[in-house]
Design a protein around this motif. Structure first.
Motif, PDB file in Angstrom:
ATOM      1  N   ARG A 123      52.373  39.420  35.586  1.00  0.00           N
ATOM      2  CA  ARG A 123      51.145  38.730  35.201  1.00  0.00           C
ATOM      3  C   ARG A 123      50.416  39.434  34.073  1.00  0.00           C
ATOM      4  N   GLU A 124      51.064  40.341  33.401  1.00  0.00           N
ATOM      5  CA  GLU A 124      50.388  41.095  32.348  1.00  0.00           C
ATOM      6  C   GLU A 124      49.982  40.185  31.203  1.00  0.00           C
ATOM      7  N   GLY A 125      48.765  40.342  30.742  1.00  0.00           N
ATOM      8  CA  GLY A 125      48.317  39.625  29.565  1.00  0.00           C
ATOM      9  C   GLY A 125      47.797  38.231  29.832  1.00  0.00           C
ATOM     10  N   VAL A 166      44.154  35.907  42.042  1.00  0.00           N
ATOM     11  CA  VAL A 166      43.089  35.751  41.059  1.00  0.00           C
ATOM     12  C   VAL A 166      43.397  36.545  39.794  1.00  0.00           C
ATOM     13  N   TYR A 167      43.746  37.822  39.936  1.00  0.00           N
ATOM     14  CA  TYR A 167      43.978  38.683  38.770  1.00  0.00           C
ATOM     15  C   TYR A 167      44.699  39.943  39.213  1.00  0.00           C
ATOM     16  N   LEU A 170      42.628  38.991  45.281  1.00  0.00           N
ATOM     17  CA  LEU A 170      43.151  37.877  46.070  1.00  0.00           C
ATOM     18  C   LEU A 170      42.030  37.119  46.773  1.00  0.00           C
ATOM     19  N   ASP A 171      42.245  35.820  46.953  1.00  0.00           N
ATOM     20  CA  ASP A 171      41.415  35.013  47.845  1.00  0.00           C
ATOM     21  C   ASP A 171      42.306  34.563  48.997  1.00  0.00           C
TER      22      ASP A 171
END
Length: 497
Positions: A118-120, A345-346, A335-336
């Motif tokens: 998920r980088e970037g 989330v990120y 996380l959610d």
């Protein structure tokens, strides 16, 4: 009567409209004015309401909740979910897990930079204008006149832009120039196509499996039958790790709450890691990733923590999943945990460990975590990876976590990604559900039943419109209600000044 207000806060989600944002920079294609989305500020939100919203294409960044305008934005963003229970790691995924385990066991740090999960990935609206918190928080007002809602004639009771990982099973071919000669050698067997050879090998393997099956039915061998079972994701995560590895990795789940001692104790270290990641990986200036930005986008959450009898032991809400290596945090997955899913989330991590593919590694750990939660709460069985952006090749890596579905932007139904890709190859925006008759089951039907919060009182929009004669906000409320859907519009409180 303060308890009435607290009761309303616990019962309802409360949102304030920000409206449509056109012509701002796209983090996927770089278009300076091609992005379009609809947003609202969420003062508080129940986990069920947010679950229903993300199942209509919404997503949050801090307390800002937004929905891409799919047929108008330059890079349509499709909500993607993975069936965690049926997930099997690919060869690339297995390589990543082995790479991390080799580092933990022996300290081997890869030199090359592989897939980065998920980088970037752009964090929506982090540096955009127009998503600042409302200047006056409607929750910070005199609560003495708050009334409970009662039935009225107007109502019936009712998430790193990773380069696409090269396929590990791709065949490497080398061009060879044939030497001049007199033709085929009669003493050698005839040349055969590689396709035919592969087919023959596959048939031989199938015959061998059938023979082994017959043999095992006559002389059952538990050891052999168990070895024929494919390894689970959890087995790959812990595979070849000795009891006393060189490096110790501990994964901790911490609720995002300044009242939680573990969250407080690790807050400064986590904020410093975020700043380091943003400046190194994304090239942010220090003022763009300071503590206030960190708190606003990755700590402030509208979700109300909730425990449920049929829910997971950790409860629902927003969490930081911290990766502690030898006593320090090296990565954090935001996380959610919702009634039906874990929503990513990120992710941010220390750049020194980028060659370990922590984006992919953390996603695999989060899938395993979803499976763990499902054992406690059977309906929680999906892992949401945020948005899939087919028009942006570096964002297609999310499609590698299969089986997975994409959300149709018109019918709001889930469609297997294999059926979506041919359509998206033709057009960046596409209706994904092939059934033309399939409509939006929660389409807006009765505007008057939309709930609003006006002067500390909960009321249906029809009653509000009668009170505010001459009000010209009907089109604004109708657009909002059509985007959230009838079900959410009748549950979420829309703040009206």
């Amino acid at each position: 009567m303060r308890h009435h207000w607290l009761h309303i806060k616990e019962m309802y989600s409360i949102v304030e409209l920000k409206g449509v944002k056109f012509g701002y920079r796209c983090g996927y294609c770089g278009n300076a004015g091609g992005k379009a989305s609809y947003g609202m500020w969420s003062h508080t939100m129940t986990v069920q309401d947010y679950q229903d919203l993300i199942d209509r294409g919404w997503r949050r960044s801090g307390k800002y909740v937004y929905k891409p305008l799919m047929n108008k934005t330059c890079c349509p963003q499709y909500t993607i979910r993975c069936h965690a229970l049926n997930f099997h790691p690919s060869k690339t995924h297995k390589k990543t897990l082995k790479k991390v385990n080799r580092f933990l066991s022996k300290g081997e740090m890869p030199v090359e930079k592989h897939d980065e999960g998920r980088e970037g990935e752009p964090m929506e609206s982090v540096h955009e204008e127009g998503v600042q918190p409302p200047p006056q928080d409607p929750l910070k007002i005199d609560h003495s006149d708050v009334q409970d809602i009662s039935p009225s004639p107007d109502t019936d009771t009712a998430n790193s832009a990773a380069p696409t990982t090269p396929r590990d099973d791709a065949e490497k071919t080398t061009a060879v120039t044939p030497k001049p000669g007199k033709g085929a050698d009669p003493n050698r067997p005839l040349c055969r196509k590689a396709k035919d050879l592969r087919k023959e090998r596959r048939l031989q393997k199938e015959q061998q499996k059938q023979q082994e099956a017959v043999s095992s039915s006559v002389n059952p061998s538990p050891a052999k039958s168990s070895s024929n079972q494919p390894k689970s994701l959890e087995e790959f995560i812990t595979e070849s790790l000795p009891n006393d590895p060189l490096h110790r990795l501990e994964v901790r789940l911490v609720p995002v709450s300044f009242e939680d001692p573990d969250f407080l104790a690790s807050y400064e270290q986590s904020a410093a890691l975020y700043a380091c990641y943003q400046m190194t990986v994304h090239g942010d200036a220090p003022y763009e990733c300071g503590e206030s930005q960190f708190k606003r986008f990755l700590c402030d959450s509208p979700l109300e923590a909730e425990m449920a009898p049929d829910g997971p032991d950790v409860g629902y809400g927003s969490f930081h999943q911290q990766y502690w290596l030898d006593g320090r945090i090296v990565a954090v997955g935001v996380l959610d945990i919702l009634p039906f899913c874990v929503s990513s989330v990120y992710l941010y991590y220390h750049p020194d460990f980028s060659s370990l593919s922590l984006g992919t590694y953390s996603a695999l750990r989060e899938i395993a975590f979803t499976r763990q939660l499902q054992q406690q709460s059977p309906k929680l069985s999906f892992y949401y990876l945020g948005f899939y952006v087919h028009s942006c090749p570096k964002m297609r890596y999310k499609g590698q976590y299969r089986p997975s579905d994409l959300l149709c932007p018109e019918s709001y139904t889930w469609v297997p990604i294999e059926r979506c890709i041919p359509r998206l190859d033709i057009s960046a925006y596409s209706r994904l559900n092939e059934n033309a008759r399939a409509g939006d089951a929660h389409a807006l039907k009765k505007l008057g039943r939309v709930l609003v919060l006006h002067r500390r009182t909960v009321m249906p929009y029809a009653a509000y419109a009668r009170k505010r004669k001459g009000s010209n906000d009907e089109k604004e409320v109708e657009q909002y209600a059509s985007l959230v859907g009838q079900t959410c519009a009748e549950r979420i409180l829309l703040y009206r000044a």
